[in-house]
Design an enzyme around this catalytic site. Structure first.
Site, PDB file in Angstrom:
ATOM      1  N   ARG A 250     -12.494 -14.687  -1.668  1.00  0.00           N
ATOM      2  CA  ARG A 250     -11.635 -15.353  -0.598  1.00  0.00           C
ATOM      3  C   ARG A 250     -12.398 -16.267   0.102  1.00  0.00           C
ATOM      4  O   ARG A 250     -11.949 -17.365   0.871  1.00  0.00           O
ATOM      5  CB  ARG A 250     -10.940 -14.307  -0.070  1.00  0.00           C
ATOM      6  CG  ARG A 250      -9.804 -13.722  -0.787  1.00  0.00           C
ATOM      7  CD  ARG A 250      -8.826 -12.845  -0.043  1.00  0.00           C
ATOM      8  NE  ARG A 250      -7.864 -12.431  -1.054  1.00  0.00           N
ATOM      9  CZ  ARG A 250      -7.050 -11.136  -0.816  1.00  0.00           C
ATOM     10  NH1 ARG A 250      -7.250 -10.651   0.142  1.00  0.00           N
ATOM     11  NH2 ARG A 250      -6.103 -11.185  -1.800  1.00  0.00           N
TER      12      ARG A 250
ATOM     13  N   GLN B 251      -9.309   2.370  -0.134  1.00  0.00           N
ATOM     14  CA  GLN B 251      -8.837   2.587  -1.620  1.00  0.00           C
ATOM     15  C   GLN B 251     -10.131   3.483  -1.812  1.00  0.00           C
ATOM     16  O   GLN B 251      -9.850   4.545  -2.631  1.00  0.00           O
ATOM     17  CB  GLN B 251      -9.378   1.351  -2.271  1.00  0.00           C
ATOM     18  CG  GLN B 251      -8.099   0.293  -1.964  1.00  0.00           C
ATOM     19  CD  GLN B 251      -8.193  -1.052  -2.959  1.00  0.00           C
ATOM     20  OE1 GLN B 251      -9.185  -1.033  -3.589  1.00  0.00           O
ATOM     21  NE2 GLN B 251      -7.282  -1.875  -2.920  1.00  0.00           N
TER      22      GLN B 251
ATOM     23  N   ASP C 161      -6.625  -8.170   4.759  1.00  0.00           N
ATOM     24  CA  ASP C 161      -5.982  -9.171   3.842  1.00  0.00           C
ATOM     25  C   ASP C 161      -5.262 -10.266   4.658  1.00  0.00           C
ATOM     26  O   ASP C 161      -4.858 -11.060   4.007  1.00  0.00           O
ATOM     27  CB  ASP C 161      -4.958  -8.126   3.173  1.00  0.00           C
ATOM     28  CG  ASP C 161      -5.417  -7.052   2.292  1.00  0.00           C
ATOM     29  OD1 ASP C 161      -6.539  -7.158   1.947  1.00  0.00           O
ATOM     30  OD2 ASP C 161      -4.566  -5.992   2.018  1.00  0.00           O
TER      31      ASP C 161
ATOM     32  N   SER D 163       0.867  -1.195   0.078  1.00  0.00           N
ATOM     33  CA  SER D 163      -0.125  -0.199  -0.074  1.00  0.00           C
ATOM     34  C   SER D 163       0.943   1.324  -0.052  1.00  0.00           C
ATOM     35  O   SER D 163       0.586   2.264  -0.781  1.00  0.00           O
ATOM     36  CB  SER D 163      -0.777   0.026   1.244  1.00  0.00           C
ATOM     37  OG  SER D 163      -1.804  -1.050   1.309  1.00  0.00           O
TER      38      SER D 163
HETATM   39  C1  S3P Z   1      -5.539  -1.546   0.045  1.00  0.00           C
HETATM   40  C2  S3P Z   1      -6.845  -1.418   0.833  1.00  0.00           C
HETATM   41  C3  S3P Z   1      -7.328  -2.539   1.243  1.00  0.00           C
HETATM   42  C4  S3P Z   1      -6.580  -3.857   1.091  1.00  0.00           C
HETATM   43  C5  S3P Z   1      -5.901  -3.790  -0.173  1.00  0.00           C
HETATM   44  C6  S3P Z   1      -4.994  -2.582  -0.346  1.00  0.00           C
HETATM   45  C7  S3P Z   1      -4.792  -0.118  -0.177  1.00  0.00           C
HETATM   46  O1  S3P Z   1      -8.730  -2.850   0.494  1.00  0.00           O
HETATM   47  O2  S3P Z   1      -7.744  -5.038   1.135  1.00  0.00           O
HETATM   48  O3  S3P Z   1      -5.137  -4.981  -0.390  1.00  0.00           O
HETATM   49  O4  S3P Z   1      -3.649  -0.139  -0.345  1.00  0.00           O
HETATM   50  O5  S3P Z   1      -5.462   0.885   0.138  1.00  0.00           O
HETATM   51  P1  S3P Z   1      -9.825  -1.824   0.674  1.00  0.00           P
HETATM   52  O6  S3P Z   1      -9.504  -0.374   0.781  1.00  0.00           O
HETATM   53  O7  S3P Z   1     -10.850  -1.945  -0.595  1.00  0.00           O
HETATM   54  O8  S3P Z   1     -10.436  -2.592   1.717  1.00  0.00           O
END
Ligand code: S3P
Length: 433
Positions: A346, A169, A315, A23
């Site tokens: 998943r 996200q 995750d 991230s």
């Molecule tokens: C991430 C946010 C998470 C995570 C993904 C990476 C990010 O998803 O599951 O692997 O880098 O912002 P969500 O924000 O959709 O939960």
């Protein structure tokens, strides 16, 4: 596609660095590209997903140099991106697609984002809807829910948005669009998701206002470049944490792992299950906490997981399922319906593959019930093209009665490209094909 064969082992011992946080690596390229000048990123994650982010920003006219795991981004400033000559390809990376949608919505040019077959099935309305409320012009299949997404950038206005999902996200896409909008943009989420975007924006001297579950950003602020050290990814460390607990006579030291509170749900849950995990040498880099994790063989018991904890370990649920299968008693995971729209479904994937390993497991609409305590069988398993499923099954292979074969293991390169070598250095036995 690549197959791996993981053998049961007697012990795992040693020290290892953990690859950089996925991230944070993505965000370092995005914010570096928008900053006024040169940003140097150390311990960058050179995985398929993050390399796709680099390629997309090169297409947008940003000069990015990669030397080993050091990346130099020659930022173009907030108005400096160029119209791409071709479609932007994000591969398997949801973070790239969703965060870039936020940035591209505020540009003065048109662009098209697409990715692999999985990404083209994942829901994008969660970002395109709020971006449209800001004035963005986005077209995709199912009224903008499915990629490819065509984005005609233009002027945006700030909004107050209450997201129905706790998603970093979604939050990040809106905040990044907010950088290009007139006035203030506010995002409120139902539970706290990872806050790397907020911490890194502050590192680039962007002012934010934060309260418990809301973040506000004022548009048209400039970003001052800064140097970044990417912590080891706790989501990758999680596989070795569980391996260290489950394999007999083991002790593993995982160096410089990111310990941001929004990500450490895995440590809380494993500790509650009875894991022996110690944190040493804590330090801080750019607002992100880091430390070394020492884990040793532990006898685990089942646990209940749900509510606000879920975004802090979203995750890690596939690898928690392996820990639960080897723990005594029952583990129940609830409030995790988001798992159905990750790199694979998943919940279904874990159920099907753990059943092959002889685990009694029940699929719930929003989670799983796992009956632990029985030694795992060997089996031929499938990754569904999902890196975290492949990695979890590999850890299962270390403690099964016979070898576990993982078909479609090439996807491991999405987040943990050196996994096989790292595991071998600690005493794991893995054959590749
Ligand atoms: C991430 C946010 C998470 C995570 C993904 C990476 C990010 O998803 O599951 O692997 O880098 O912002 P969500 O924000 O959709 O939960």
């Amino acid at each position: 596609m690549k197959k791996i064969f993981v053998q049961p082992v007697d012990k795992l011992v040693g020290k290892t660095e953990i690859p950089g946080d996925k991230s944070i690596s993505h965000r370092s390229i995005m914010l570096g590209a928008l900053a006024d000048g040169k940003t140097t990123v150390k311990h960058f994650l050179l995985s398929d997903d993050c390399l796709n982010t680099i390629e997309c920003f090169k297409e947008l006219g940003v000069n990015i140099e990669v030397t080993g795991d050091e990346v130099v981004i020659h930022g173009q400033g907030i108005d400096g991106l160029k119209e791409p000559n071709d479609i932007l390809e994000v591969g398997n990376s949801g973070t790239t697609m969703r965060l870039m949608a936020g940035i591209l919505a505020g540009q003065s040019f048109a662009s098209v984002l697409t990715g692999d077959a999985t990404i083209r099935r994942r829901p994008m309305a969660r970002v395109t809807e709020p971006l449209k409320l800001m004035g963005a012009n986005i077209i995709g299949r199912e009224q903008g829910n499915l990629a490819p997404l065509t984005i005609q950038g233009g002027s945006l206005k700030g909004i107050e948005y209450h997201s129905s999902v706790a998603s970093a996200q979604v939050k990040s896409a809106i905040l990044l669009a907010g950088l290009f909008a007139d006035g203030w943009t506010e995002v409120k989420e139902p539970a706290k998701s990872r806050n790397h975007t907020e911490l890194m924006l502050k590192g680039f001297q962007v002012e934010l206002e934060e309260s418990d579950l809301a973040v506000r950003i004022k548009g048209r602020q400039r970003l001052s470049p800064c140097d970044i050290y990417v912590p080891g990814d706790i989501s990758s460390a999680a596989f070795l944490l569980v391996a260290g607990c489950l394999v007999p006579d083991s002790e593993l030291t995982l160096l410089n792992v990111g310990l941001n509170h929004t990500r450490t749900g895995i440590i809380d849950v494993l500790s509650e299950m009875g894991a022996r995990i110690e944190i040493r040498n804590r330090w801080n880099s750019g607002g992100e906490e880091l430390g070394d994790l020492v884990v040793s063989t532990s006898s685990l018991k089942g646990v209940r997981i749900g509510g606000e904890l879920i975004p802090r370990l979203i995750d890690e649920i596939p690898i928690i399922a392996i820990a639960a299968a080897c723990a005594s008693g029952v583990t129940e995971i609830r409030d995790a319906e988001e798992l159905r729209v990750k790199e694979s479904n998943r919940i279904a994937a874990i159920c099907e593959q753990l059943s092959k390993l002889g685990v009694r497991i029940e699929e719930l609409p929003d989670g799983l019930r796992i009956f632990g305590g029985k030694r795992l069988n060997g089996a031929v398993t499938q990754s569904y093209g999902d890196h975290r499923i492949a990695l979890s099954l590999a850890i299962a292979g270390l403690v099964a009665t016979e070898q576990v074969v993982i078909e479609g293991a090439g996807c491991i390169a999405v987040s943990f490209p050196n996994f096989v070598r790292t595991l071998e250095n600690l005493g794991g036995k893995v054959l590749g094909q």
